[in-house]
Write an enzyme that holds these catalytic residues in place. Structure first.
Site, PDB file in Angstrom:
ATOM      1  N   ASP A   1       0.844  -1.198   0.000  1.00 20.24           N
ATOM      2  CA  ASP A   1       0.000   0.000   0.000  1.00 20.24           C
ATOM      3  C   ASP A   1       0.880   1.250   0.000  1.00 20.24           C
ATOM      4  O   ASP A   1       2.031   1.234  -0.435  1.00 20.24           O
ATOM      5  CB  ASP A   1      -0.951  -0.055   1.199  1.00 20.24           C
ATOM      6  CG  ASP A   1      -2.255   0.678   0.948  1.00 20.24           C
ATOM      7  OD1 ASP A   1      -2.276   1.903   1.110  1.00 20.24           O
ATOM      8  OD2 ASP A   1      -3.259   0.015   0.594  1.00 20.24           O
ATOM      9  N   ASP A   2       0.347   2.336   0.503  1.00 18.01           N
ATOM     10  CA  ASP A   2       1.012   3.638   0.501  1.00 18.01           C
ATOM     11  C   ASP A   2       2.401   3.548   1.155  1.00 18.01           C
ATOM     12  O   ASP A   2       2.613   2.773   2.087  1.00 18.01           O
ATOM     13  CB  ASP A   2       0.129   4.622   1.282  1.00 18.01           C
ATOM     14  CG  ASP A   2       0.442   6.071   0.986  1.00 18.01           C
ATOM     15  OD1 ASP A   2       1.449   6.343   0.319  1.00 18.01           O
ATOM     16  OD2 ASP A   2      -0.340   6.930   1.426  1.00 18.01           O
TER      17      ASP A   2
ATOM     18  N   ARG B   1      -5.832  16.333   3.599  1.00 18.64           N
ATOM     19  CA  ARG B   1      -4.867  15.251   3.806  1.00 18.64           C
ATOM     20  C   ARG B   1      -3.476  15.671   3.319  1.00 18.64           C
ATOM     21  O   ARG B   1      -2.732  14.880   2.780  1.00 18.64           O
ATOM     22  CB  ARG B   1      -5.326  13.954   3.122  1.00 18.64           C
ATOM     23  CG  ARG B   1      -4.740  12.680   3.712  1.00 18.64           C
ATOM     24  CD  ARG B   1      -5.389  11.457   3.118  1.00 18.64           C
ATOM     25  NE  ARG B   1      -4.809  10.225   3.645  1.00 18.64           N
ATOM     26  CZ  ARG B   1      -3.958   9.431   2.965  1.00 18.64           C
ATOM     27  NH1 ARG B   1      -3.587   9.772   1.736  1.00 18.64           N
ATOM     28  NH2 ARG B   1      -3.489   8.331   3.499  1.00 18.64           N
TER      29      ARG B   1
ATOM     30  N   LYS C   1      -4.383  -0.959  -6.930  1.00 21.34           N
ATOM     31  CA  LYS C   1      -5.411  -0.322  -6.108  1.00 21.34           C
ATOM     32  C   LYS C   1      -5.359   1.177  -6.353  1.00 21.34           C
ATOM     33  O   LYS C   1      -4.415   1.855  -5.965  1.00 21.34           O
ATOM     34  CB  LYS C   1      -5.212  -0.622  -4.624  1.00 21.34           C
ATOM     35  CG  LYS C   1      -6.273   0.038  -3.749  1.00 21.34           C
ATOM     36  CD  LYS C   1      -6.263  -0.446  -2.318  1.00 21.34           C
ATOM     37  CE  LYS C   1      -7.402   0.200  -1.524  1.00 21.34           C
ATOM     38  NZ  LYS C   1      -7.550  -0.350  -0.172  1.00 21.34           N
ATOM     39  N   TRP C   2      -6.411   1.715  -6.998  1.00 20.89           N
ATOM     40  CA  TRP C   2      -6.506   3.133  -7.346  1.00 20.89           C
ATOM     41  C   TRP C   2      -7.268   3.835  -6.231  1.00 20.89           C
ATOM     42  O   TRP C   2      -8.449   3.580  -6.014  1.00 20.89           O
ATOM     43  CB  TRP C   2      -7.230   3.273  -8.674  1.00 20.89           C
ATOM     44  CG  TRP C   2      -7.452   4.678  -9.155  1.00 20.89           C
ATOM     45  CD1 TRP C   2      -7.883   5.760  -8.440  1.00 20.89           C
ATOM     46  CD2 TRP C   2      -7.274   5.151 -10.491  1.00 20.89           C
ATOM     47  NE1 TRP C   2      -7.979   6.868  -9.232  1.00 20.89           N
ATOM     48  CE2 TRP C   2      -7.625   6.526 -10.493  1.00 20.89           C
ATOM     49  CE3 TRP C   2      -6.863   4.550 -11.679  1.00 20.89           C
ATOM     50  CZ2 TRP C   2      -7.580   7.304 -11.654  1.00 20.89           C
ATOM     51  CZ3 TRP C   2      -6.821   5.319 -12.826  1.00 20.89           C
ATOM     52  CH2 TRP C   2      -7.159   6.676 -12.818  1.00 20.89           C
ATOM     53  N   ASP C   3      -6.606   4.745  -5.544  1.00 18.15           N
ATOM     54  CA  ASP C   3      -7.230   5.463  -4.439  1.00 18.15           C
ATOM     55  C   ASP C   3      -7.396   6.930  -4.804  1.00 18.15           C
ATOM     56  O   ASP C   3      -6.758   7.453  -5.728  1.00 18.15           O
ATOM     57  CB  ASP C   3      -6.366   5.322  -3.176  1.00 18.15           C
ATOM     58  CG  ASP C   3      -7.161   5.475  -1.890  1.00 18.15           C
ATOM     59  OD1 ASP C   3      -8.323   5.911  -1.956  1.00 18.15           O
ATOM     60  OD2 ASP C   3      -6.608   5.163  -0.815  1.00 18.15           O
TER      61      ASP C   3
ATOM     62  N   CYS D   1     -11.090   2.796  -5.272  1.00 14.43           N
ATOM     63  CA  CYS D   1     -11.200   3.269  -3.902  1.00 14.43           C
ATOM     64  C   CYS D   1     -11.168   4.789  -3.922  1.00 14.43           C
ATOM     65  O   CYS D   1     -10.470   5.388  -4.737  1.00 14.43           O
ATOM     66  CB  CYS D   1     -10.047   2.722  -3.053  1.00 14.43           C
ATOM     67  SG  CYS D   1      -9.992   3.315  -1.351  1.00 14.43           S
TER      68      CYS D   1
ATOM     69  N   ASP E   1     -13.112   2.346   4.561  1.00 18.45           N
ATOM     70  CA  ASP E   1     -11.864   2.163   5.294  1.00 18.45           C
ATOM     71  C   ASP E   1     -12.103   1.542   6.670  1.00 18.45           C
ATOM     72  O   ASP E   1     -11.138   1.183   7.356  1.00 18.45           O
ATOM     73  CB  ASP E   1     -11.163   3.513   5.477  1.00 18.45           C
ATOM     74  CG  ASP E   1     -10.558   4.029   4.184  1.00 18.45           C
ATOM     75  OD1 ASP E   1     -10.347   3.225   3.263  1.00 18.45           O
ATOM     76  OD2 ASP E   1     -10.296   5.244   4.091  1.00 18.45           O
TER      77      ASP E   1
END
Length: 710
Positions: free
Chosen positions: A345-346, A422, A455-457, A505, A527
């Site tokens: 992930d990130d 954010r 995974k496109w957020d 996402c 989430d």
């Protein structure tokens, strides 16, 4: 969807025009004066055989007949008082459209096109319908063409309207929430007045989903209750408005909300509205859910047959602290559980030590992966797993290299401060150069590295949404431009990287609708992965969307809104209701927990075919002491029931010693069903009437029963 094949042919001059779906009819006619399309019938086959339930004498007091009519699409001007679907004008002139009907065409397979024109204004309007084969869904949209020499200003341009007959009130069911509490099933009885839900966040948003179910409030919500539904296929700004109108009907209209408040349509240009999907079931909200599930399985096309693999995502274990050594340790543990896909992930790119930097500089961090990213991925694949990666293509950090090179690429208003959400800004994906950057970035990542899952957020909405120097705001249509860029990139992924699975996402479930679902393989509903919170989220989600689209993880997260603890089994059974994933720090799990997890994963692999492709029935609600979800193969040969104890923490039933029961539905009463685990047998009549027993205890708060028809 692919338009129906076959050339257009002339249709009856004034209707009725009848569209047939698998089990329903949708009949449209012209008003007696020939000025507008009206609904004649919508329901099961044969519902068109008789006077319309929306029929009326046409006499009105203090409003016009058009204001009381069950109009399918009607402009202001012709409908001055009770809510129009189209408001247009020449700039500086009076608003209003007064059109004339010019013709109808049909196409083989169930498509209809009704055309109208206002020669004085210079506007042609086509009201379009198309059935979806194998479903009970009718897709609707409208095409607006400027035919004059002057541009037009469009203040409202909805996709369509539906009309539902009711007695005293309409029961509206919709999906509400906020971040981490999406898809809460909510009811409202509307006797008179107006109801509206909307989003102006550039995405459908967390507060409401672009989905609505309508019933007669005098009838029960479930059972043999006619239920009508709509869903707007649009990942940008939107609204749904319901009016309880005079005459015993509720009229619902839906469409885009332009960021600018209005749009300009230049001479010769055509604006096509988003598709409004309209669905009907005679089996209540639960039946309507199955109609939507079949529609979304069709949206998936041939990709529906792709196995949705059990994944592990490293975010909750490592956060931004990503290193090859830690990730490989997690990967080895995950492989031992039977996980098939490992997703980083990130935090995998340079400058991403927290949420203040890095976004936009999409290359692997050499410090985190000192032996190279290729070697790291090879290490994951040597464990027998596919590899996936998180990315947020629309975002940029002010401290990034990308922003230093291209500050003009973000949404901004000249001379005004930028709002950080954010700690990041949003790229203007409507720009051709930004689209090219995103396409090149994804092509390079997917072409260089062995990545099979993306995974496109998207973790912030647009705030100062402007494009300095590009012209008048009403001419830009920034919302639609961003949507076009987003869909262009997803279409590119499908065509140029067809083997890559894509997860959608947006800070959880902020961008889930049919345009996205048609171009992704799974989506992330929230989430929030806490057990009872997540069960409530998934209960609402499954009313609107299919299980094969619902990514769900097992984590150790405590409850946010319902803090009552639940077992690891409860968490696994909840996640198995869709596409199973694991997101906990599995390095900290005991050997007993890992062994239990491996058992659940193995069991899920045996059941995922029926979960993803079967007919779904929701048994009870999370507010009940026991609830469940039933999945059945199309031929009824196998039934899987996932069940949860949502009552007292000690699992005590209302009557001590008596098991809880879930009455199953849709079974053959004369058939016999064998429990694959215990070997016990039940008649279909018993399961329908008495129900499947579940003996809950403090140590047993969730379970799965698999029934095979003998």
């Amino acid at each position: 969807m692919t338009p129906h094949e076959g050339p257009p042919v002339p249709a009856p001059a004034a209707g009725p025009w009848i569209l047939h779906t698998e089990h329903t009819v949708y009949a449209v006619t012209l008003s007696p004066d020939g000025s507008r399309p009206e609904l004649a019938a919508w329901g099961p086959h044969g519902a068109e055989d008789g006077p319309s339930p929306l029929d009326w004498p046409g006499r009105t007091h203090f409003i016009t007949p058009a204001d009381a009519a069950p109009a399918e699409y009607i402009p202001q001007g012709m409908r001055p008082f009770t809510g129009a679907d189209l408001i247009a004008q020449r700039p500086g002139e009076e608003r209003g459209v007064w059109w004339s009907f010019t013709g109808a065409t049909t196409e083989d397979g169930g498509a209809l096109r009704l055309t109208f024109t206002d020669e004085l204004l210079g506007l042609d309007v086509a009201v379009c319908y198309e059935t979806v084969p194998g479903t009970d869904v009718v897709r609707r949209w409208t095409e607006l063409t400027c035919t004059g020499e002057s541009e037009l200003r469009l203040e409202r341009f909805d996709s369509g309207a539906i009309n539902v007959p009711v007695r005293k009130a309409a029961r509206l069911t919709y999906l509400t929430g906020q971040w981490s509490q999406e898809f809460q099933l909510t009811e409202l009885d509307l006797a008179r007045g107006r109801f509206e839900i909307a989003s102006t966040q550039g995405v459908p948003g967390h507060a409401y989903a672009p989905w609505l179910a309508v019933q007669d409030a005098a009838l029960p919500a479930e059972g043999d209750t006619p239920t009508y539904g709509i869903a707007l296929e649009w990942p940008g700004n939107w609204h749904i408005t319901a009016d309880a109108e005079p005459g015993g009907a509720v009229r619902v209209r839906a469409g885009r909300l332009p960021h600018e408040g209005a749009l300009r349509l230049a001479p010769g240009d055509t604006l096509t509205t988003p598709v409004l999907a309209c669905a009907f079931s005679a089996e209540g909200r639960d039946g309507l859910a199955r109609v939507w599930h079949r529609h979304e399985r069709r949206l998936a096309g041939e990709r529906l047959g792709r196995t949705r693999k059990v994944l592990y995502n490293s975010w909750e274990a490592t956060g931004f602290d990503v290193s090859a050594a830690d990730q490989l340790q997690l990967a080895r543990t995950a492989a031992g559980l039977g996980v098939e896909l490992f997703v980083v992930d990130d935090g995998w790119f340079p400058g991403r030590h927290d949420d203040t930097g890095g976004l936009g500089d999409w290359r692997p961090d050499q410090v985190s992966f000192p032996d190279g990213f290729e070697a790291f991925i090879a290490g994951v694949r040597d464990l027998g797993m596919d590899f996936g990666l998180w990315i947020e293509p629309e975002a940029v950090s002010p401290a990034s290299e990308l922003y230093a090179r291209h500050p003009e690429w973000v949404y901004r208003i000249e001379g005004r401060p930028a709002t950080l959400v954010r700690n990041q800004l949003l790229l203007d994906l409507g720009r051709e150069d930004v689209q090219r950057f995103v396409l090149d970035t994804l092509d390079e990542l997917l072409g260089t590295y062995d990545i099979s899952y993306l995974k496109w957020d998207m973790n912030r909405p647009p705030t100062e949404r402007g494009r300095p120097g590009a012209g008048p705001a009403e001419a830009l249509d920034l919302d639609a431009a961003h949507v076009r860029g987003y869909l262009r990139v997803l279409d590119h992924l499908r065509s140029h990287h067809p083997d890559v699975t894509v997860e959608g996402c947006a800070g959880g479930g902020g961008r889930i609708e049919h345009a996205t679902l048609a171009r992704t393989d799974v989506v992330w509903p929230s989430d929030n992965t806490a057990p009872l919170d997540r069960l409530s989220i998934q209960y609402g989600y499954l009313h609107a969307h299919a299980p094969h689209t619902m990514s769900s993880w097992v984590t150790d997260a405590p409850g946010v809104f319902d803090p009552r603890p639940r077992s690891l089994a409860f968490r696994f059974v909840t996640a198995m209701a869709g596409v199973l994933g694991v997101g906990a720090d599995i390095r900290r799990w005991s050997e007993e927990q890992r062994a239990e997890a491996a058992g659940w994963i193995a069991r899920y692999k045996e059941l995922r075919d029926v979960v993803h492709h079967g007919e779904t029935r929701l048994l009870g609600t999370p507010a009940d002491a026991t609830c469940g979800v039933q999945y059945a193969r199309d031929d009824g040969s196998r039934i899987a029931v996932l069940a949860w104890s949502t009552g007292p923490l000690d699992g005590a039933p209302l009557v001590p010693g008596r098991p809880a029961r879930l009455r199953l539905r849709g079974l053959d009463p004369a058939a016999r069903y064998r429990d694959a685990e215990s070997g016990g047998e039940y008649s279909g009549a018993y399961l329908l009437h008495s129900g499947l027993p579940f003996a809950w205890t403090a140590a047993h708060d969730a379970g799965i029963a698999v029934l095979d028809r003998r």
